[in-house]
Scaffold this active site. Structure first.
Site, PDB file in Angstrom:
ATOM      1  N   CYS A  62       0.818  -1.224   0.000  1.00  0.00           N
ATOM      2  CA  CYS A  62       0.000   0.000   0.000  1.00  0.00           C
ATOM      3  C   CYS A  62       0.845   1.265   0.000  1.00  0.00           C
ATOM      4  O   CYS A  62       0.373   2.332  -0.388  1.00  0.00           O
ATOM      5  CB  CYS A  62      -0.938   0.000   1.199  1.00  0.00           C
ATOM      6  SG  CYS A  62      -2.020  -1.434   1.214  1.00  0.00           S
ATOM      7  N   HIS A 115      -3.646   7.087   2.496  1.00  0.00           N
ATOM      8  CA  HIS A 115      -4.022   5.756   2.009  1.00  0.00           C
ATOM      9  C   HIS A 115      -5.414   5.439   2.565  1.00  0.00           C
ATOM     10  O   HIS A 115      -5.694   5.719   3.725  1.00  0.00           O
ATOM     11  CB  HIS A 115      -2.997   4.725   2.484  1.00  0.00           C
ATOM     12  CG  HIS A 115      -3.410   3.320   2.200  1.00  0.00           C
ATOM     13  ND1 HIS A 115      -3.904   2.936   0.967  1.00  0.00           N
ATOM     14  CD2 HIS A 115      -3.427   2.194   2.979  1.00  0.00           C
ATOM     15  CE1 HIS A 115      -4.194   1.650   1.009  1.00  0.00           C
ATOM     16  NE2 HIS A 115      -3.918   1.180   2.210  1.00  0.00           N
ATOM     17  N   ASN A 161     -10.268  -0.231  -0.430  1.00  0.00           N
ATOM     18  CA  ASN A 161      -8.816  -0.117  -0.301  1.00  0.00           C
ATOM     19  C   ASN A 161      -8.170  -0.589  -1.605  1.00  0.00           C
ATOM     20  O   ASN A 161      -8.160  -1.787  -1.891  1.00  0.00           O
ATOM     21  CB  ASN A 161      -8.370  -0.977   0.886  1.00  0.00           C
ATOM     22  CG  ASN A 161      -6.870  -0.946   1.111  1.00  0.00           C
ATOM     23  OD1 ASN A 161      -6.109  -0.462   0.282  1.00  0.00           O
ATOM     24  ND2 ASN A 161      -6.439  -1.485   2.239  1.00  0.00           N
TER      25      ASN A 161
HETATM   26  O1  UT7 Z   1      -4.078  -1.396   3.393  1.00  0.00           O
HETATM   27  C1  UT7 Z   1      -3.272  -2.384   3.948  1.00  0.00           C
HETATM   28  C2  UT7 Z   1      -3.202  -2.267   5.414  1.00  0.00           C
HETATM   29  N1  UT7 Z   1      -4.394  -2.798   6.002  1.00  0.00           N
HETATM   30  C3  UT7 Z   1      -5.043  -2.111   6.917  1.00  0.00           C
HETATM   31  O2  UT7 Z   1      -4.693  -1.002   7.236  1.00  0.00           O
HETATM   32  C4  UT7 Z   1      -6.214  -2.814   7.568  1.00  0.00           C
HETATM   33  C5  UT7 Z   1      -6.232  -2.514   9.039  1.00  0.00           C
HETATM   34  N2  UT7 Z   1      -7.282  -3.223   9.733  1.00  0.00           N
HETATM   35  C6  UT7 Z   1      -8.597  -2.912   9.625  1.00  0.00           C
HETATM   36  O3  UT7 Z   1      -8.951  -2.026   8.889  1.00  0.00           O
HETATM   37  C7  UT7 Z   1      -9.571  -3.654  10.515  1.00  0.00           C
HETATM   38  O4  UT7 Z   1      -8.868  -4.422  11.454  1.00  0.00           O
HETATM   39  C8  UT7 Z   1     -10.545  -4.551   9.710  1.00  0.00           C
HETATM   40  C9  UT7 Z   1     -11.535  -3.709   8.928  1.00  0.00           C
HETATM   41  C10 UT7 Z   1      -9.778  -5.459   8.782  1.00  0.00           C
HETATM   42  C11 UT7 Z   1     -11.347  -5.423  10.690  1.00  0.00           C
HETATM   43  O5  UT7 Z   1     -12.029  -4.591  11.610  1.00  0.00           O
HETATM   44  P1  UT7 Z   1     -11.951  -4.909  13.164  1.00  0.00           P
HETATM   45  O6  UT7 Z   1     -12.787  -3.931  13.842  1.00  0.00           O
HETATM   46  O7  UT7 Z   1     -10.500  -4.967  13.551  1.00  0.00           O
HETATM   47  O8  UT7 Z   1     -12.640  -6.323  13.228  1.00  0.00           O
HETATM   48  P2  UT7 Z   1     -12.081  -7.673  13.821  1.00  0.00           P
HETATM   49  O9  UT7 Z   1     -11.141  -8.294  12.830  1.00  0.00           O
HETATM   50  O10 UT7 Z   1     -11.603  -7.479  15.224  1.00  0.00           O
HETATM   51  O11 UT7 Z   1     -13.398  -8.509  13.876  1.00  0.00           O
HETATM   52  C12 UT7 Z   1     -14.504  -8.116  14.709  1.00  0.00           C
HETATM   53  C13 UT7 Z   1     -15.641  -9.074  14.466  1.00  0.00           C
HETATM   54  C14 UT7 Z   1     -15.223 -10.532  14.520  1.00  0.00           C
HETATM   55  O12 UT7 Z   1     -16.289 -11.266  15.083  1.00  0.00           O
HETATM   56  P3  UT7 Z   1     -16.274 -11.704  16.630  1.00  0.00           P
HETATM   57  O13 UT7 Z   1     -15.043 -12.518  16.796  1.00  0.00           O
HETATM   58  O14 UT7 Z   1     -16.230 -10.425  17.386  1.00  0.00           O
HETATM   59  O15 UT7 Z   1     -17.547 -12.453  16.767  1.00  0.00           O
HETATM   60  C15 UT7 Z   1     -15.065 -10.912  13.070  1.00  0.00           C
HETATM   61  O16 UT7 Z   1     -15.254 -12.281  12.854  1.00  0.00           O
HETATM   62  O17 UT7 Z   1     -16.169  -8.856  13.141  1.00  0.00           O
HETATM   63  C16 UT7 Z   1     -16.159 -10.098  12.437  1.00  0.00           C
HETATM   64  N3  UT7 Z   1     -15.929  -9.808  11.027  1.00  0.00           N
HETATM   65  C17 UT7 Z   1     -16.932  -9.568  10.174  1.00  0.00           C
HETATM   66  N4  UT7 Z   1     -18.250  -9.518  10.328  1.00  0.00           N
HETATM   67  C18 UT7 Z   1     -18.994  -9.243   9.263  1.00  0.00           C
HETATM   68  C19 UT7 Z   1     -14.756  -9.729  10.364  1.00  0.00           C
HETATM   69  N5  UT7 Z   1     -14.972  -9.428   9.080  1.00  0.00           N
HETATM   70  C20 UT7 Z   1     -16.307  -9.328   8.926  1.00  0.00           C
HETATM   71  C21 UT7 Z   1     -17.142  -9.033   7.842  1.00  0.00           C
HETATM   72  N6  UT7 Z   1     -18.479  -8.999   8.048  1.00  0.00           N
HETATM   73  N7  UT7 Z   1     -16.669  -8.788   6.605  1.00  0.00           N
END
Ligand code: UT7
Length: 332
Positions: free
Chosen positions: A118, A259, A289
């Site tokens: 990125c 970004h 993204n």
């Molecule tokens: O550009 C390259 C660099 N990348 C980044 O900068 C990405 C940085 N990270 C992020 O933007 C975030 O961490 C994400 C958007 C990827 C994820 O958001 P989060 O708030 O960190 O979610 P999480 O991974 O902690 O997941 C929270 C919950 C989980 O469920 P439980 O365990 O709380 O029941 C996941 O299973 O959300 C669930 N989850 C989803 N639910 C519905 C994860 N992905 C999804 C989804 N739809 N697509």
């Protein structure tokens, strides 16, 4: 801290291209267990673009490049170098930049890729700037392009909802003495979290096998939460350093072109830098993204719709796999 002196480069023209096909959050609800509400609230994304069948990364890059060249009033034969930031090149070998050169029809000049994920566009811009500052080259085409839809696991809701396809480009030329140009660039990598965002198979460490394909090891794997915390911290510090090197305060920034990975990351960086969010050029809602393409696409939008004016001070910052991150400060 290095401070380069000499004839800096300036952005003489920008261009962007996104594929026609729109994929909404609703369309993703049909593929994985997700919801429009979750995607919007956790990321800020409403829709993204997906390349057409047969469309390659270099095709998208060339569209953006032609627009940037036109804006700069230059033709491909004026170019001295092509640098492409990408992790989704047409083929593992040769470079995407080689195909860009082939399609633009300017043989003989150096053309190479930068694999900084990125941060790829800002890395490419920094490298181009150094070649111009050293006097080795005059007109450098820098591109960020990603065709991530082909390297995503469409069964993994943790990644497939986040990314989109697109390309952005800028032509760098030697700046005059009017104060415009690339004021500073800062590049960083810390591989402590290298495996938190990667494509595990398909390289020399783990050649692709039928089992690897079955397990989607040739697709993007990400532990998003790990990256999130680092992103907020490092994007803020890199932005501060780019400003410090140029001897400027955050209040001197007219526009931030960040970004576009997650609206929550951008909001927290804005708060820490104490720069209001309405001075950020944002398009994550429409494109998701697009990795290395996100900054040059947003930059081009800001320039073409008149928000970014000649003489404006623009701060760019990006972070992605590696973990590699980068910042740049430009007077447009
Ligand atoms: O550009 C390259 C660099 N990348 C980044 O900068 C990405 C940085 N990270 C992020 O933007 C975030 O961490 C994400 C958007 C990827 C994820 O958001 P989060 O708030 O960190 O979610 P999480 O991974 O902690 O997941 C929270 C919950 C989980 O469920 P439980 O365990 O709380 O029941 C996941 O299973 O959300 C669930 N989850 C989803 N639910 C519905 C994860 N992905 C999804 C989804 N739809 N697509």
């Amino acid at each position: 801290m290095t401070i380069t002196v000499g004839p800096r480069s300036r952005i003489a023209g920008t261009g962007a291209y996104v594929p026609e096909r729109v994929m909404t959050n609703a369309a993703l609800e049909a593929l994985v267990d997700t919801s429009d509400e979750w995607i919007r609230e956790r990321t800020g994304i409403r829709e993204r673009r997906v390349a057409a069948e047969g469309e390659a990364a270099s095709d998208m890059a060339v569209q953006a490049a032609r627009r940037a060249l036109e804006a700069a009033g230059l033709s491909p034969s004026d170019l001295d170098m092509i640098i492409v930031g990408t992790i989704s090149a047409d083929m593992p070998l040769p470079a995407c930049a080689a195909f860009v050169q082939q399609k633009l029809g300017c043989p003989g000049i150096p053309a190479f890729d930068v694999a900084a994920a990125c941060a790829g566009f800002v890395y490419a811009m920094s490298i181009g700037d150094q070649f111009i500052r050293s006097g080795a080259h005059r007109n450098v085409l820098v591109i960020g392009v990603e065709l991530l839809s082909r390297v995503l696991n469409w069964k993994d809701r943790a990644t497939c909802v986040l990314f989109g396809d697109g390309a952005g480009a800028a032509v760098l030329t030697p700046a005059g003495d009017d104060g415009r140009g690339v004021l500073s660039t800062r590049l960083y990598t810390d591989a402590t979290l290298a495996e938190s965002l990667c494509i595990p198979a398909g390289g020399s460490k783990e050649p692709l096998t039928a089992a690897g394909i079955e397990e989607a090891r040739d697709k993007v794997h990400m532990v998003g939460g790990d990256i999130f915390k680092v992103a907020v911290r490092n994007l803020t510090s890199a932005s501060r350093e780019a400003l410090e090197v140029a001897g400027l305060e955050p209040k001197a920034v007219d526009w931030v072109v960040p970004h576009q990975a997650n609206m929550r990351i951008i909001t927290q960086v804005a708060q820490r830098l104490d720069i209001p969010l309405d001075r950020f050029v944002l398009n994550i809602e429409r494109y998701g993204n697009t990795s290395s393409a996100s900054i040059p696409i947003a930059l081009d939008e800001g320039v073409r719709d008149g928000r970014i004016q000649p003489g404006n001070t623009v701060l760019m910052c990006a972070l992605g796999a590696g973990i590699s991150w980068a910042s740049a400060l430009c007077r447009m």
